[in-house]
Every structure is written in C-alpha cells, then in structure tokens.
Enzyme design. Structure first.
Site, PDB file in Angstrom:
ATOM      1  N   PHE A   1      15.554  22.454 -18.362  1.00 60.17           N
ATOM      2  CA  PHE A   1      16.863  22.511 -19.004  1.00 60.17           C
ATOM      3  C   PHE A   1      17.837  21.523 -18.751  1.00 60.17           C
ATOM      4  CE2 PHE A   1      21.217  25.265 -18.627  1.00 60.17           C
ATOM      5  CZ  PHE A   1      21.216  24.900 -20.068  1.00 60.17           C
ATOM      6  N   CYS A   2      17.943  20.932 -20.044  1.00 59.64           N
ATOM      7  CA  CYS A   2      18.937  19.998 -20.222  1.00 59.64           C
ATOM      8  C   CYS A   2      18.171  18.483 -19.522  1.00 59.64           C
ATOM      9  CB  CYS A   2      20.211  20.252 -19.812  1.00 59.64           C
ATOM     10  SG  CYS A   2      21.467  18.754 -19.992  1.00 59.64           S
ATOM     11  N   VAL A   3      18.877  17.971 -18.621  1.00 63.64           N
ATOM     12  CA  VAL A   3      18.509  16.700 -17.874  1.00 63.64           C
ATOM     13  C   VAL A   3      17.040  17.113 -16.969  1.00 63.64           C
ATOM     14  CG1 VAL A   3      19.073  14.875 -16.219  1.00 63.64           C
ATOM     15  CG2 VAL A   3      20.744  15.491 -17.878  1.00 63.64           C
TER      16      VAL A   3
ATOM     17  N   GLY B   1      14.916  19.041 -18.058  1.00 62.72           N
ATOM     18  CA  GLY B   1      13.610  19.044 -18.726  1.00 62.72           C
ATOM     19  C   GLY B   1      13.310  17.597 -19.071  1.00 62.72           C
TER      20      GLY B   1
END
Length: 569
Positions: free
Chosen positions: A300-302, A304
């Site tokens: 998720f986000c960073v 990812g």
C-alpha cells in the site's frame, strides 16, 4: 435609503478606480513571483511574464465582477463555498460582502497564476503558493470577520472563546492541530483490534499473524506491507472497515508488517536495510511459517514501492517466493508525482542529503504537516476555525486519529527515496539501480498483479497508479476506485458507498484515458473484486492453523497489535 444611495454612488466611483488597482495588483504579483522563477540579482526584478490574451480576459472579468459586487453589496448573492455557507454569513451584508470580495480576489489571483508564461513546474509552484496564501487569508479564519464565531461567543457569554484558547494551548503542547477527539481512541482497544499475535520481530518491524475466522484457509498466505511513513492500522481501524479483517474473513491466512517508529537507534537506516531486513525478511518469514513455497503479497502506497523493489531484488537472485502481488495507490513509475512535485528539485534533494543523508530523522509531524497543507482548507483551516474561534471539540473519527499518529523516517532512507525515485525516477530504468547488492530490473518481476488507483488521489495521481500497468510484465488487472488516497482504499462492501471502474476485456492500453474508454462503472466497493481475484492465486483450502507461528523459532511474542505500533513520535 440614504445609505443605499450613498453605497451606489461609491460603487460607481470604486469601479472607475478598479483599472488602476488592477495594474498595481498585477505589478505586486509579478514582483512576488520573482523568487519562484529564479534566484540571484535577476530575481529582484519583475521576472514573471503573463499570456496577454489571458491577462486581458482576466482583467475584464475582474473589473466586471467587482463592479457588480459593489452595486449589489446590500443584497449579496448566495455563496456556495462551505466556509461561508452558515446562516450568519448571509444575515450580515458586510460579512457576505467580505466573503464575496475574498472569493473574487482568490479566483483572480489563481487566474493570474494560471496565466504565467513559464514551465509547468514554475507555474505549479506559483499556483501552490497562491493557494496556500489565499487559504490562510480567508475571512472565516479571523474572529473579527467571522460572524458565526462572533455569534457563538455572544450566545455562550464568552465560553466558546475561553474553550478555543484552551484548545489552542492543548494543540501547542501536543505539536499539531487536533482533527478529532484523540482522547476517544486507543490503539489495541478500539482501533487495530483484529485478533492476532506478533510472531517475529527485529529492529525494523514486527510481523503480525491474524487469527483465522474460517475453518479452512487458502494454502498460500497473504502478506501485507503498509507504508512505513504511517502506521499499519489504517488497514484495521474498526471491524466494519478493516481490510485486514475482510481478507481474514475471506479465508486468507493474513500476516502484516508493523513498522517500528524510528528513533535515534535507526537514524542511519538505509533503503537497502528496509528492503533486505524488512520486506524480503517478512516474505521469507511468512513463507516459512506457512510452510509454502510461495505467498501472496500486498503493498500500500510507499509499502507498494518497497514491495516492488524487493520483488526486483528477489528476481535478480533468481528467486520467486511471491505468487501474486497487489499494489494499492502505489508509485512505481514516478513520472507523474502530482502536487508533491512542487517540492522536488535538485536543490531541495541536495539539501536533504546534506541535512540527513548520513544520519538523522525526518520527523513524522513535519511529514504530516506537509501532507495536510496539500489540502489546506479541508485539513488545516477548518480545524483552526472550529477548534480555536468557535471553541469546538472535533467529533471522533478513527481515520483522522490515525492521520495524527505520525511516524518518523530515517534520514538516509528518506534522502535515497527522494533522489532515486521522486527526482530521478530510477526504479523503472533497467539495471540502473543497485539495491541490496543486486542490479534491479522490473521487467524480471513477472507475476500476476492487481493494481488499484483512486480517481481523486492527490498523493498518487490516478494516471501514476495506472502507469504501473506499463512497467510490470506479468498478467495484470487494473481497477479505479472513487474518492482519494485513503477514503478510496478504505471502502468496505457493507457500506455500499462509492463506485469502482473495471474493463471487462482487461485490456491495458498505453494511457488511462484510453483505458477509461472501455471501462464500466460498478457500484460499491472494489474489495470483493480483489478478494475474488486473490482467491485465484491463493491455492486450495486447507485446515486453518490452531496456533500462531510455527515451531520453536516463530512463536507468539505478544498479542496484536504489538508494541511497535504503540510508539508515538
């Protein structure tokens, strides 16, 4: 009536002076823009140039609207802006006039920013600066101009002002503006409550295994890698909006990385350490505990971006421990970084490298403030007005409590991330980066991926989320959800809110615009589509484990959510 006639006469006189005022305002704006366009001696001279056609149209529109505003000041038109939507604004002609005049000036200044003849980055920076200034200068932010706050002060006999001062002192002590009643929430008591246990830990993270909610689980477990710039429990706020609980309820044996909030002991930690000793370590540990050759992973986000980097490192080593990957609002190709691009250039990154590239901490509250000011009216000034001018306590909201629970970042990690990803976009350049001793190439990360982007995301623009489809080589499914970076992701099916978009043919053309031509809107959450997709990569159902961890090496250390997530900045 004499007052109305006098006002009308003044309006005519004022209108005659507007052209002169326009010229003066334009010159001031031009001078103020010098620092945005350059530095040194030349910056002291007017350095902004405007498109003549846009400037002429803007001037004509301003003079016309200002004249109309003055002529109808005693009968103000309705204002739709929610900052001025309260009855007290419309009941006071002077308050309504001040709001309307402010909005006219704001529109004009934003128009001037858009009319600047400069490269896109300079225009974006000017626009961002003007936006911040106009948000701060709203008459609603000042007691002397805010009739709602004044009315409340009179009605409460000054109690609202006393409470506002108390709120201000409280927020000064805690170091940030309160967005919710933080006293209502406690991690592990009414947020982050899914049942589980910490089964592994090192200096960087704890690995949480969650208790199965079904008699059988899929053979391949799911590992969730949240962003390390926030705490993991955005994915486990309450039982009814927990993505973690949803995955567990669908029969996925679920593990989650809970990042440690860095202190001085981690002030020299690097990107390589976070990849090798955290993400790669978590993948291997999850695989060992489950006793499978492969697992599924979600970033998720960073988180990812870090997952993609770890998968590239493993691919360079000839290892394939992950059967499928899910990327939620993730930047992999950093060509389009949205509004955050206004901060990123060589001088800014070089400064951060000198400041903390060899050691130090990027304070969590500084990061949180930066993200809040990306939406200043919604995430800053509305709380200034409510908390301090009106003496209100913001209502309890789990998401905003999480948003205020900030985390630090190690300086070397942060500086590397800025230079190699945000500034130079090196992750998508084959064999350009060496991470954990391996030259990495995302074209070798050949596995099924599920890519989700939020349509109104201001942190990971939807086009940037879609760009991952053009980088990763394996079978891909792309889904676009409604709303923003967080609200789009945290959208449980039971709420029956928002929509998501899919392409029935799963085609992935070069651009999002082309993808949208064949996409269809689906009501409700994307979660069910994801779990259906994930089940196809999770293997057969087997009996759910009766205990946490495995053997003597991976035993329950402490109940979830663990102590790392409890550490405050």
């Amino acid at each position: 009536m004499d007052f109305e006639a006098g006002w009308a006469g003044s309006a005519q006189q004022i209108q005659q002076k507007l052209n002169q005022s326009w010229t003066q305002a334009l010159e001031a704006f031009r001078q103020a823009g010098g620092s945005a366009a350059g530095s040194g001696p030349a910056a002291s001279q007017p350095s902004l140039r405007f498109a003549p056609d846009k400037l002429a149209a803007l001037q004509q529109q301003y003079v016309q609207e200002a004249g109309e505003l003055w002529s109808q000041a005693l009968q103000p038109a309705a204002i739709k802006d929610r900052r001025f939507s309260g009855a007290a604004w419309s009941e006071s002609p002077m308050a309504a006039f001040s709001a309307a005049a402010y909005l006219l000036n704001a529109r004009t200044l934003m128009g001037l920013a858009d009319a600047v003849e400069a490269d896109a980055k300079v225009r974006a920076r000017i626009r961002f600066g003007v936006e911040q200034w106009m948000a701060a200068m709203s008459p609603s932010n000042f007691l002397v101009f805010n009739p709602e706050a004044q009315k409340k002060a009179v009605e409460t006999k000054g109690e609202s002002l006393a409470k506002g001062i108390a709120n201000l002192l409280h927020d000064m002590r805690q170091g940030h503006v309160s967005m919710t009643d933080e006293s209502i929430f406690e991690v592990g008591r009414n947020v982050a409550t899914s049942e589980g246990a910490v089964v592994y830990e090192n200096a960087l993270f704890q690995l949480i295994e969650y208790k199965p909610l079904t008699a059988k689980v899929h053979e391949r477990p799911l590992l969730v890698v949240p962003p390390c710039i926030n705490k993991f429990y955005i994915l486990d706020l309450q039982p009814e909006n927990s993505l973690i609980r949803h995955a567990v309820a669908q029969g996925h044996r679920t593990f989650v990385v809970s990042w440690r909030n860095p202190g001085e002991s981690l002030a020299r930690a690097t990107w390589d350490e976070y990849i090798e000793d955290a993400v790669v370590c978590a993948i291997d540990t999850t695989r060992q505990i489950a006793g499978t050759d492969q697992i599924n992973a979600l970033g998720f986000c960073v988180g990812g971006t870090m997952l993609a980097t770890a998968l590239a490192v493993l691919a360079a080593r000839g290892e394939e421990p992950v059967a499928s990957a899910t990327f939620l609002t993730t930047l992999i190709d950093f060509t389009d970084t949205g509004i955050l691009d206004v901060f990123i250039d060589e001088s800014f990154v070089s400064f951060r490298e000198l400041q903390m590239g060899q050691g130090g901490l990027m304070k969590g509250q500084d990061l949180a403030s930066t993200f809040s000011f990306l939406r200043p009216n919604d995430l800053v000034w509305t709380y200034v007005v409510g908390n301090y001018l009106k003496g209100e306590t913001p209502p309890p909201f789990d998401l905003l409590y999480w948003n205020s629970d900030s985390t630090n970042l190690p300086g070397p990690f942060y500086a590397w991330y800025l230079r190699n990803l945000y500034l130079e976009n090196n992750l998508v350049k084959p064999d350009h980066l060496t991470v954990c001793g391996e030259p990495i190439d995302l074209s070798r990360v050949d596995l099924p991926v599920y890519i989700y982007g939020s349509r109104e995301d201001h942190i990971v623009p939807i086009d940037a989320a879609y760009a991952s489809t053009q980088v990763l080589p394996g079978p891909k499914r792309f889904v676009m959800g409604a709303s923003g970076h967080i609200a789009g992701v945290i959208n449980p099916p039971t709420k029956k809110k928002r929509s998501h978009w899919l392409r029935p043919d799963d085609a992935l053309p070069a651009t999002l615009a082309e993808w949208l031509e064949g996409a269809t809107e689906q009501p409700g959450s994307w979660w069910t589509d994801w779990t259906d997709w994930l089940a196809g990569h999770a293997g057969p159902l087997v009996s759910a484990p009766k205990r946490y961890g495995k053997g003597a090496r991976f035993q329950s250390i402490e109940p979830a959510p663990g102590r790392y997530v409890q550490e405050r900045s």
